[in-house]
Design a protein around this motif. Sequence first.
Motif, mmCIF file in Angstrom:
data_model
loop_
_atom_site.group_PDB
_atom_site.id
_atom_site.type_symbol
_atom_site.label_atom_id
_atom_site.label_comp_id
_atom_site.label_asym_id
_atom_site.label_seq_id
_atom_site.Cartn_x
_atom_site.Cartn_y
_atom_site.Cartn_z
ATOM 1 N N PRO A 93 2.887 10.052 -0.214
ATOM 2 C CA PRO A 93 1.511 9.550 -0.189
ATOM 3 C C PRO A 93 1.351 8.312 -1.071
ATOM 4 O O PRO A 93 2.061 8.169 -2.070
ATOM 5 C CB PRO A 93 0.706 10.724 -0.756
ATOM 6 N N PHE A 94 0.487 7.409 -0.646
ATOM 7 C CA PHE A 94 0.191 6.217 -1.443
ATOM 8 C C PHE A 94 -1.291 6.180 -1.750
ATOM 9 O O PHE A 94 -2.046 5.520 -1.033
ATOM 10 C CB PHE A 94 0.551 4.938 -0.668
ATOM 11 N N PRO A 95 -1.749 6.892 -2.790
ATOM 12 C CA PRO A 95 -3.177 6.818 -3.099
ATOM 13 C C PRO A 95 -3.523 5.418 -3.599
ATOM 14 O O PRO A 95 -2.676 4.726 -4.160
ATOM 15 C CB PRO A 95 -3.358 7.852 -4.210
ATOM 16 N N LEU A 96 -4.754 5.007 -3.365
ATOM 17 C CA LEU A 96 -5.205 3.721 -3.889
ATOM 18 C C LEU A 96 -5.410 3.867 -5.388
ATOM 19 O O LEU A 96 -5.717 4.956 -5.873
ATOM 20 C CB LEU A 96 -6.522 3.328 -3.226
ATOM 21 N N PRO A 97 -5.247 2.775 -6.135
ATOM 22 C CA PRO A 97 -5.399 2.861 -7.601
ATOM 23 C C PRO A 97 -6.863 2.961 -8.006
ATOM 24 O O PRO A 97 -7.392 2.080 -8.677
ATOM 25 C CB PRO A 97 -4.745 1.562 -8.092
ATOM 26 N N CYS A 98 -7.506 4.022 -7.582
ATOM 27 C CA CYS A 98 -8.907 4.237 -7.946
ATOM 28 C C CYS A 98 -9.155 5.735 -7.963
ATOM 29 O O CYS A 98 -8.204 6.526 -7.890
ATOM 30 C CB CYS A 98 -9.844 3.501 -6.987
ATOM 31 N N TYR A 106 -13.219 4.845 0.570
ATOM 32 C CA TYR A 106 -12.723 3.489 0.835
ATOM 33 C C TYR A 106 -12.824 3.086 2.305
ATOM 34 O O TYR A 106 -13.338 2.009 2.632
ATOM 35 C CB TYR A 106 -11.259 3.397 0.369
ATOM 36 N N GLY A 107 -12.359 3.961 3.198
ATOM 37 C CA GLY A 107 -12.357 3.652 4.640
ATOM 38 C C GLY A 107 -13.763 3.355 5.152
ATOM 39 O O GLY A 107 -14.016 2.275 5.711
#
Length: 270
Positions: A93-98, A106-107
């Motif tokens: 998984p690549f979570p956003l840095p937030c 986000y989407g």
Amino acid sequence: MSHLSIKDLHVYYEGVETLKGIDLEIPDKSIVAIIGPSGCGKTTLLRSINRLLELSSDVKVTGRVEIDGENIYDPKADLISLRKKMGFLSQRPFPLPCSIFDNVAYGPKIHRMDADAINAVALSLEAGSKVSQNRKEALANLVEICLKKAGLWEEVKERLGSPASRLSIGQQQRLSLARALAVGAELILGDEPTSALDPISTKQIEEQFKALSSQYSIVMVTHILRQARRLADYVVFMYLGELIEHGPAEKIFNSPEKEMTRRYIKGDMS
Ligand SMILES: Nc1ncnc2c1ncn2[C@@H]1O[C@H](COP(=O)(O)OP(=O)(O)O)[C@@H](O)[C@H]1O
Ligand SMILES: [Mg+2]
């Protein structure tokens, strides 16, 4: 509900034909497992479905991938709205840095979804969900529903504002699922989505997939035959860039037509 249909799909990497004419109708509301030995083109097939392949350099694609009858390779296709119909879970998984909340929100934010659009997704996920004309409230409600559908809500509801990077990998993968659901994706694509996870996290993802498959289509690559047996309604067996056989899981596992499928299922082929 989005319908996916693949027609005579060929993929060439640096001139080398890697997918050799794939024809496949993905059944709706089911879990489809793409199986086959390493290097046979499973990832290539999955990534070609949402045109992720073009991120890498020398790739040529011919044929059609139709989402609800619209070819994603048509130069005039509305790629953004087509991609919105699909969520992609990669091996890691690549979570956003937030924060956890902002990852899910986000989407809907980048797609500039208004309160009505946000409410519509919430209602499609949960009949009778509360709706709000206030966009911020509608979004908070949607984030909660998505996290519940991804099986993560109970673990994070007290810390929605904390960084997503602090979650375990298993939790991050369920967060990826929540993010896909938040834009109204109806097709979940997973490339060995549990390969980096421990057995308990794997089971959690599998359970969410099962629950979601009554409403969504899930196409997942797995090299774990046991996982395909546990989860799949429909199985696609690939070998050296060709689709050798596909059909209901029961049939592929118990009475495959092709000798090659039989050998792979028996474990005679790595
Ligand atoms: N970006 C790329 N450039 C060149 N060759 C690639 C690229 N990606 C994959 N391949 C090759 O294409 C074949 C299929 O790869 P892949 O789709 O990743 O298979 P699988 O997921 O079944 O292991 C392999 O031979 C692989 O080395
Ligand atoms: Mg792969």
